[in-house]
Design an enzyme around this catalytic site. Structure first.
Site, PDB file in Angstrom:
ATOM      1  N   ASP A   1      10.229  -4.938   8.848  1.00  0.00           N
ATOM      2  CA  ASP A   1       9.235  -4.701   9.909  1.00  0.00           C
ATOM      3  C   ASP A   1       9.135  -6.029  10.672  1.00  0.00           C
ATOM      4  O   ASP A   1      10.081  -6.829  10.639  1.00  0.00           O
ATOM      5  CB  ASP A   1       7.897  -4.233   9.312  1.00  0.00           C
TER       6      ASP A   1
ATOM      7  N   VAL B   1       0.855  -1.186   0.000  1.00  0.00           N
ATOM      8  CA  VAL B   1       0.000   0.000   0.000  1.00  0.00           C
ATOM      9  C   VAL B   1       0.887   1.230   0.000  1.00  0.00           C
ATOM     10  O   VAL B   1       1.790   1.363   0.820  1.00  0.00           O
ATOM     11  CB  VAL B   1      -0.907   0.012   1.268  1.00  0.00           C
TER      12      VAL B   1
ATOM     13  N   ALA C   1       4.347   4.174   2.974  1.00  0.00           N
ATOM     14  CA  ALA C   1       3.911   2.924   2.353  1.00  0.00           C
ATOM     15  C   ALA C   1       4.040   1.800   3.370  1.00  0.00           C
ATOM     16  O   ALA C   1       4.621   1.987   4.440  1.00  0.00           O
ATOM     17  CB  ALA C   1       4.773   2.611   1.137  1.00  0.00           C
ATOM     18  N   LYS C   2       3.524   0.652   3.057  1.00  0.00           N
ATOM     19  CA  LYS C   2       3.743  -0.536   3.892  1.00  0.00           C
ATOM     20  C   LYS C   2       3.422  -1.761   3.061  1.00  0.00           C
ATOM     21  O   LYS C   2       2.603  -1.705   2.137  1.00  0.00           O
ATOM     22  CB  LYS C   2       2.835  -0.515   5.128  1.00  0.00           C
ATOM     23  N   GLY C   3       4.059  -2.861   3.401  1.00  0.00           N
ATOM     24  CA  GLY C   3       3.763  -4.118   2.734  1.00  0.00           C
ATOM     25  C   GLY C   3       3.547  -5.197   3.773  1.00  0.00           C
ATOM     26  O   GLY C   3       3.970  -5.052   4.925  1.00  0.00           O
TER      27      GLY C   3
END
Ligand code: NAD
Length: 419
Positions: free
Chosen positions: A149, A63, A108-110
């Site tokens: 993360d 995202v 953002a992040k995944g």
């Protein structure tokens, strides 16, 4: 295995945080609709041949919440409870976090919904490479830069970097941060989040006129963020009386020997059973009589049902979103000083930014240089947030969100709308 009560939807919490900050800033609706929601959301299927020969399908996400102030930036999480809403929340928080520390990145992040603890290295590598190729159109050093993360690390980043580089035909280290040093990683990146947490705790103690060396501390989560924060607090003379990981919580009223706990964690993978300690329950840990509580695991750990039992004077949010809004209100009401996540744990993305700068310049800094720059950034951000808190008479979390949201709003206003 500890159970975690994850009561609120993290994305609802992120939207609520935004609305509160936007109201306090008096942002008009046009600006709100341009910066509130993710710019891009990608859901992908990641098929992986498992060691026993069968093919397992993992669901995964990337995202990009915002690219208003620069390329999107954010970690990749591997966890059985990863959902699209969680990834959207984490991406949203990244946007405000980068703005709070004033680095030129968006958010953002995944995430991949998987159970990495029950996967072999080979399975993890194949999953990471296939995930990378699935999100390849979105990522790149000028577009979107992943980082570690929960349950991902420098090895994961090396696989992403290699997959991306092989597809492009030449090495592109700047596509990820949190890489091994031998691939263009930055000195100080692996301990950056914990170090930044420590810097903000120092600021809070100074603000509250407390001596760090006279404090007692409990740390929930003993991974990258939590263990380094515990180590630095221990070195500064604070008494770390309790730490925990997903296997259990340990307690020693005289203070744990953190280097030895770290050594045991390194050797065995858990803190539970550390010789000079007694086991306590997760609920008991959160309710310990201590000055500083550092939640460094997952979201929504402190909620309406357990917030009243918290006795800490300072909560340093090493984790993203560890307090629900209800818990926030209860703790604020009790006068607890909260160092909000988008300020407290911004050390990680700050040194990720330093790593990206070094990769772009092909020029590397020594560790002390990284620490000094990080400390400057963290302490400036803390002062900036405190100033807004005092000027607007709002809690630290709202002040931090006002700073982050305000900077993004200013940037979008100047850029205008395309076409
Ligand atoms: P990690 O995988 O290195 O460590 C997570 C730790 O939490 C592990 O020790 C695990 O055992 C523990 N844990 C999991 N569930 C638990 C539970 N119910 N009770 C107690 N402990 C539990 O992950 P990390 O990188 O340290 O991330 C931790 C938090 O910090 C996350 O919220 C992450 O988003 C946030 N964060 C990390 C970074 C970074 O650079 N690594 C940066 C900013 C924020």
């Amino acid at each position: 295995m500890l159970t975690t009560t994850r009561v609120d939807n993290a994305y609802d919490v992120a939207l609520e945080n935004f609305d509160t900050a936007a109201d306090a800033l008096g942002l008009n609706n046009d600006i709100r609709v341009m910066i509130k929601y993710p710019e891009r959301i990608l859901t992908v299927t990641v098929p992986v041949r498992m060691d026993d020969g069968h093919i397992h399908r993992f669901e995964a996400y990337r995202v990009q919440h915002s690219m208003v102030r620069g390329p999107a930036k954010g970690g990749v999480r591997y966890h059985p409870q990863v959902t699209l809403d969680e990834v959207k929340a984490l991406a949203t928080w990244m946007t405000w976090k980068c703005a709070v520390v004033n680095i030129p990145f968006g958010g953002a992040k995944g995430g991949v919904t998987c159970d990495p603890k029950h996967m072999s290295q080979g399975e993890l590598e194949r999953m990471t490479r296939r995930y990378t190729s699935a999100i390849l159109p979105l990522i790149g050093p000028d577009q979107d830069i992943p980082a570690p993360d929960v349950y991902t690390n420098s090895q994961t980043m090396a696989w992403i970097m290699d997959t991306y580089s092989m597809t492009k035909g030449y090495p592109i280290p700047g596509v990820v941060t949190g890489k091994p040093i031998s691939l263009g990683g930055s000195l100080g990146r692996s301990e950056a989040t914990g170090r930044g947490v420590f810097n903000t705790i120092e600021c809070a103690c100074e603000h509250l006129r407390r001596q760090l060396k006279d404090t007692t501390v409990a740390v929930q989560g003993f991974g990258n963020a939590g263990s380094v924060a515990a180590q630095l607090l221990h070195e500064a003379g604070a008494k770390v009386v309790s730490v925990s990981d997903s296997t259990g919580c340990i307690y020693n009223r005289n203070g744990l020997n953190i280097p030895e706990v770290m050594h045991m964690k390194f050797l065995t993978g858990h803190v539970y059973g550390f010789p000079e300690s007694e086991p306590i329950s997760p609920a008991e840990q959160l309710a310990l009589e201590c000055e500083i509580l550092v939640p460094a695991a997952l979201e929504n750990i402190i909620h309406a049902e357990n917030a009243t039992s918290v006795r800490a004077r300072i909560i340093a949010e090493a984790a993203n979103g560890p307090l629900t809004p209800a818990a926030d209100r209860i703790l604020e009401g009790k006068g607890v000083f909260i160092i909000p996540d988008i300020l407290c744990n911004a050390g990680g993305v700050t040194v990720s930014y330093f790593e990206w700068v070094q990769d772009e310049q092909h020029l590397f800094w020594d560790a002390q240089d990284v620490y000094n720059r990080l400390e400057r950034v963290m302490k400036t951000a803390f002062r900036d947030v405190l100033k807004i808190r005092d000027e607007h008479k709002v809690p630290m979390r709202i002040a931090a969100n006002m700073l982050g949201v305000g900077r993004v709003a200013e940037a979008v206003q100047i850029r205008g709308i395309y076409p």
